[in-house]
Design a protein around this motif. Structure first.
Motif, PDB file in Angstrom:
ATOM      1  N   HIS A 130      10.176   3.125  13.872  1.00  0.00           N
ATOM      2  CA  HIS A 130       9.103   4.024  14.323  1.00  0.00           C
ATOM      3  C   HIS A 130       7.737   3.392  14.116  1.00  0.00           C
ATOM      4  O   HIS A 130       6.728   4.066  14.075  1.00  0.00           O
ATOM      5  CB  HIS A 130       9.179   5.347  13.559  1.00  0.00           C
ATOM      6  CG  HIS A 130      10.467   6.072  13.780  1.00  0.00           C
ATOM      7  ND1 HIS A 130      10.786   6.635  14.985  1.00  0.00           N
ATOM      8  CD2 HIS A 130      11.518   6.295  12.968  1.00  0.00           C
ATOM      9  CE1 HIS A 130      11.983   7.198  14.896  1.00  0.00           C
ATOM     10  NE2 HIS A 130      12.450   6.997  13.689  1.00  0.00           N
ATOM     11  N   LYS A 131       7.720   2.071  13.920  1.00  0.00           N
ATOM     12  CA  LYS A 131       6.452   1.407  13.586  1.00  0.00           C
ATOM     13  C   LYS A 131       5.543   1.281  14.797  1.00  0.00           C
ATOM     14  O   LYS A 131       4.354   1.046  14.653  1.00  0.00           O
ATOM     15  CB  LYS A 131       6.709   0.033  12.960  1.00  0.00           C
ATOM     16  CG  LYS A 131       7.229   0.157  11.523  1.00  0.00           C
ATOM     17  CD  LYS A 131       7.211  -1.176  10.804  1.00  0.00           C
ATOM     18  CE  LYS A 131       7.862  -1.088   9.449  1.00  0.00           C
ATOM     19  NZ  LYS A 131       9.334  -1.186   9.505  1.00  0.00           N
ATOM     20  N   SER A 132       6.115   1.354  15.997  1.00  0.00           N
ATOM     21  CA  SER A 132       5.219   1.249  17.150  1.00  0.00           C
ATOM     22  C   SER A 132       5.634   2.223  18.232  1.00  0.00           C
ATOM     23  O   SER A 132       6.737   2.729  18.226  1.00  0.00           O
ATOM     24  CB  SER A 132       5.225  -0.171  17.692  1.00  0.00           C
ATOM     25  OG  SER A 132       6.542  -0.555  17.970  1.00  0.00           O
ATOM     26  N   GLY A 153       0.819  -1.214   0.000  1.00  0.00           N
ATOM     27  CA  GLY A 153       0.000   0.000   0.000  1.00  0.00           C
ATOM     28  C   GLY A 153       0.853   1.265   0.000  1.00  0.00           C
ATOM     29  O   GLY A 153       0.475   2.282  -0.574  1.00  0.00           O
ATOM     30  N   LEU A 154       2.021   1.179   0.650  1.00  0.00           N
ATOM     31  CA  LEU A 154       2.905   2.348   0.714  1.00  0.00           C
ATOM     32  C   LEU A 154       3.500   2.636  -0.661  1.00  0.00           C
ATOM     33  O   LEU A 154       3.633   3.789  -1.068  1.00  0.00           O
ATOM     34  CB  LEU A 154       4.020   2.116   1.728  1.00  0.00           C
ATOM     35  CG  LEU A 154       3.577   1.794   3.157  1.00  0.00           C
ATOM     36  CD1 LEU A 154       4.783   1.620   4.061  1.00  0.00           C
ATOM     37  CD2 LEU A 154       2.675   2.885   3.688  1.00  0.00           C
ATOM     38  N   GLU A 188      12.454   6.465  -0.979  1.00  0.00           N
ATOM     39  CA  GLU A 188      11.544   6.993   0.040  1.00  0.00           C
ATOM     40  C   GLU A 188      10.720   5.918   0.731  1.00  0.00           C
ATOM     41  O   GLU A 188      10.179   6.140   1.801  1.00  0.00           O
ATOM     42  CB  GLU A 188      10.578   8.027  -0.591  1.00  0.00           C
ATOM     43  CG  GLU A 188      11.260   9.173  -1.319  1.00  0.00           C
ATOM     44  CD  GLU A 188      11.974  10.135  -0.381  1.00  0.00           C
ATOM     45  OE1 GLU A 188      11.762  10.071   0.836  1.00  0.00           O
ATOM     46  OE2 GLU A 188      12.763  10.962  -0.884  1.00  0.00           O
ATOM     47  N   VAL A 189      10.536   4.780   0.069  1.00  0.00           N
ATOM     48  CA  VAL A 189       9.672   3.756   0.652  1.00  0.00           C
ATOM     49  C   VAL A 189      10.452   2.495   1.021  1.00  0.00           C
ATOM     50  O   VAL A 189      10.597   2.172   2.201  1.00  0.00           O
ATOM     51  CB  VAL A 189       8.517   3.366  -0.305  1.00  0.00           C
ATOM     52  CG1 VAL A 189       7.549   2.416   0.398  1.00  0.00           C
ATOM     53  CG2 VAL A 189       7.785   4.596  -0.801  1.00  0.00           C
ATOM     54  N   PRO A 210      13.886   3.070   3.422  1.00  0.00           N
ATOM     55  CA  PRO A 210      13.605   3.589   4.764  1.00  0.00           C
ATOM     56  C   PRO A 210      12.626   2.715   5.564  1.00  0.00           C
ATOM     57  O   PRO A 210      12.805   2.542   6.764  1.00  0.00           O
ATOM     58  CB  PRO A 210      12.987   4.969   4.524  1.00  0.00           C
ATOM     59  CG  PRO A 210      13.147   5.270   3.103  1.00  0.00           C
ATOM     60  CD  PRO A 210      13.529   4.039   2.373  1.00  0.00           C
ATOM     61  N   GLU A 211      11.602   2.176   4.894  1.00  0.00           N
ATOM     62  CA  GLU A 211      10.615   1.384   5.623  1.00  0.00           C
ATOM     63  C   GLU A 211      11.211   0.053   6.086  1.00  0.00           C
ATOM     64  O   GLU A 211      10.826  -0.471   7.127  1.00  0.00           O
ATOM     65  CB  GLU A 211       9.374   1.134   4.768  1.00  0.00           C
ATOM     66  CG  GLU A 211       8.524   2.377   4.513  1.00  0.00           C
ATOM     67  CD  GLU A 211       7.919   2.956   5.788  1.00  0.00           C
ATOM     68  OE1 GLU A 211       7.430   2.172   6.626  1.00  0.00           O
ATOM     69  OE2 GLU A 211       7.953   4.196   5.950  1.00  0.00           O
TER      70      GLU A 211
END
Lengths: 368, 218
Positions: free
Chosen positions: B216-218, B118-119, B136-137, B140-141
């Motif tokens: 930073h996911k949680s 989805g990102l 960017e996705v 970093p993710e």
């Protein structure tokens, strides 16, 4: 956020003189042998909120993704602001996508970026300097009511706040069209209402055209100007929201409306006997004839009070009433009229004289 | 331990660190793009290409299936071509890096594949190209997971560098075999094992700390 950023490109005219932001003509898309979209023609007018509703699997997600080239149709024409996009290559589609904002059911925010960085990302793609894009992000966060959250990470936000960030991000590049893909389906009712309020406000303040897809009629009712109903890849019904709510033409629409539109209560329906009551020999006449009544327009508001004056013997309101949809009174109710003394016939005659659609469901013995 | 032994011990420790860090760095620089290429060319990827994906996959599997000790010997001509010699610490870095690159590529592939589609769709919808999606996705993710995977790779390299002693690479593993095992100097053997345990723990701890900072996911 100023309105000049929304200036439309060359736009086609619709039949009634309004500019069309999107014009689909006979769009088809198949996955293998199954058609996801089976010949859809649809126009989105400048400045309107068009709701596209359908069950899951009806083809609405595929359709909305055709508008920004995330999906490519097999055939048919898609014009965005008067420009045909079906033949465009991926690099040619990229600048076009910056004219179309999109928000998603699961928000799709980047977890590794702060709120302001998420909002500024479309501007980074456009090549804005960091300073300029963060200033713009701050403006947008103010617009969606999240000023204090610029440096937070998405994980620290609630669902409603995440969707507000999604909306700010979708607006960043000053789009001509906003696509909403089930944007409130993952939210609770209260948050849904506030997000819809925000979208409506943005539509009014910026004149932004919005196409939203949903499976919830409540969303359509709250926010849309027009509604198109999609089923098995086809638009089966289209029109102003109040008129589709007042008089749904297809079974698909009626089913989708079932939750938000009054229906005959099960307890009454279970005891129904077909035909008007009180006419057979030996019946006491204490029974009621059950009528369903539909009327929309200015007359609808006074229909119930008029009927109570007309029927000296009185009647019983079982369910429903008069609703206000887009400022239009829409009456839909179920009443029980005493079967004796021709009261039912009198009621039907009066209601039909007022222009209402009357359905005789049957009768129940005694009081329901 | 005698002063001579102690000096030998420190030199071996240093050699292990250099071999691990150097080959680790190369595997990161080469393995991450390879992992990205595997994800991008896979079915439904941002640059779907079945042929390229199959070829890359086959190369990675080929290197991954050869036991390291055999790879070490088989790569001697390559090593000699690159470093000028097939013996010593610098020579050992070549086979270590070549073995670790496909290893890390697979680890990176798994991390990158986990990124929510989805990102990617969201960034495509805002007009981003493939490069934007990678920068960017995807990276970093997946970063916390990429770092965790790199920690695993480094620790695996410490183990593999011991085998490189077979081509005279030096390092703690070599020391333990030659002195600890062949000369029955148990103190050396115990000291090497203790230092390796500490080294592994420190790398794991530093990696975990970095992952925690980045996530930073949680």
């Amino acid at each position: 956020m100023s309105s000049q950023t929304l200036s439309a490109g060359p736009a086609a005219e619709t039949e009634n003189g309004q500019e069309a932001v999107v014009r689909l003509t006979d769009v088809r898309r198949h996955f293998g042998d199954t058609p996801a979209i089976d010949g859809v023609s649809l126009t989105v007018r400048k400045g309107e909120i068009l709701g596209l509703i359908g069950r899951s699997g009806a083809g609405k997600s595929t359709l909305i993704r055709c508008l920004n080239g995330l999906e490519r149709p097999d055939s048919g024409s898609i014009e965005i602001e008067g420009r045909e996009i079906t033949g465009l290559s991926e690099p040619e589609l990229q600048p076009l996508r910056r004219r179309i904002g999109m928000i998603f059911q699961h928000f799709n925010l980047l977890s590794a970026k702060t709120v302001e960085e998420n909002v500024a990302l479309p501007l980074k793609i456009e090549g804005w300097s960091r300073e300029k894009r963060l200033a713009r992000a701050a403006e947008l966060l103010e617009l969606v009511g999240l000023t204090g959250k610029a440096k937070s990470y998405p994980a620290a936000l609630s669902g409603g706040q995440k969707q507000r960030v999604g909306i700010a991000r979708a607006l960043a590049a000053g789009p001509a069209l906003l696509l909403s893909d089930e944007a409130t389906s993952a939210l609770d009712p209260e948050t849904t209402a506030s997000i819809l309020e925000l979208l409506k406000d943005i539509n009014a303040r910026l004149g932004l055209t919005i196409l939203l897809i949903t499976h919830e009629m409540e969303v359509i009712r709250t926010i849309a100007d027009r509604v198109a109903v999609i089923d098995a890849g086809l638009i089966v019904e289209e029109g102003p929201v109040w008129s589709v709510f007042a008089d749904p033409q297809t079974a698909t629409t009626q089913n989708l409306l079932a939750g938000v539109r009054p229906g005959l209560p099960q307890t009454v329906a279970a005891r129904l006997v077909r035909g008007p009551g009180g006419t057979k020999a030996g019946e006491t006449g204490a029974g009621e004839t059950i009528l369903g009544v539909d009327l929309s327009g200015p007359e609808a508001g006074t229909l119930l009070s008029g009927l109570s004056v007309e029927l000296s013997g009185g009647f019983r309101l079982i369910h429903g009433g008069v609703d206000d949809i887009q400022g239009q009174p829409v009456a839909r109710f179920f009443i029980g009229v005493p079967s004796a003394d021709g009261a039912a016939a009198q009621a039907i005659a009066y209601l039909e004289r007022r222009g209402a659609k009357v359905e005789v469901f049957g009768h129940v013995a005694g009081h329901a | 331990m005698s002063p001579v032994m102690l000096e030998l011990f420190f030199r071996s420790f240093w050699e292990t660190v250099v071999m691990t860090v150097a080959s680790g760095a190369i595997s990161l620089v080469a393995g991450l793009p390879l992992g990205l290429a595997l994800v991008a060319t896979a079915k439904g990827g941002i640059a779907e290409n079945r042929a390229v994906n199959l070829v890359l996959g086959a190369i990675v599997n080929g290197f991954r299936s050869v036991p390291f000790i055999i790879l070490l010997v088989a790569l001697i001509p390559v090593t000699r071509f690159i470093v000028g010699t097939a013996i010593g610490m610098w020579a050992a870095i070549v086979p270590l890096a070549i073995a670790a690159t496909p290893y890390y590529a697979r680890i990176a592939e798994v991390s990158l594949r986990e990124v929510d589609r989805g990102l990617i769709e969201a960034v495509r919808a805002m007009g981003g190209n493939r490069w934007t999606i990678i920068r960017e996705v995807l990276v970093p993710e997946a970063l916390p997971s990429l770092v965790a995977g790199f920690t695993v790779t480094l620790i695996t390299l410490i183990g593999a560098s011991a085998m490189a002693g077979a081509i005279g690479a030096g390092g703690l593993g070599d020391l333990a075999i030659r002195y600890g095992y062949q000369r029955f100097e148990t103190t050396v053997m115990v000291a090497v094992v203790a230092v390796l345990i500490v080294l592994v723990c420190v790398i794991q701890w530093a990696g975990d700390l970095l992952v925690e900072r980045l996530d930073h996911k949680s």
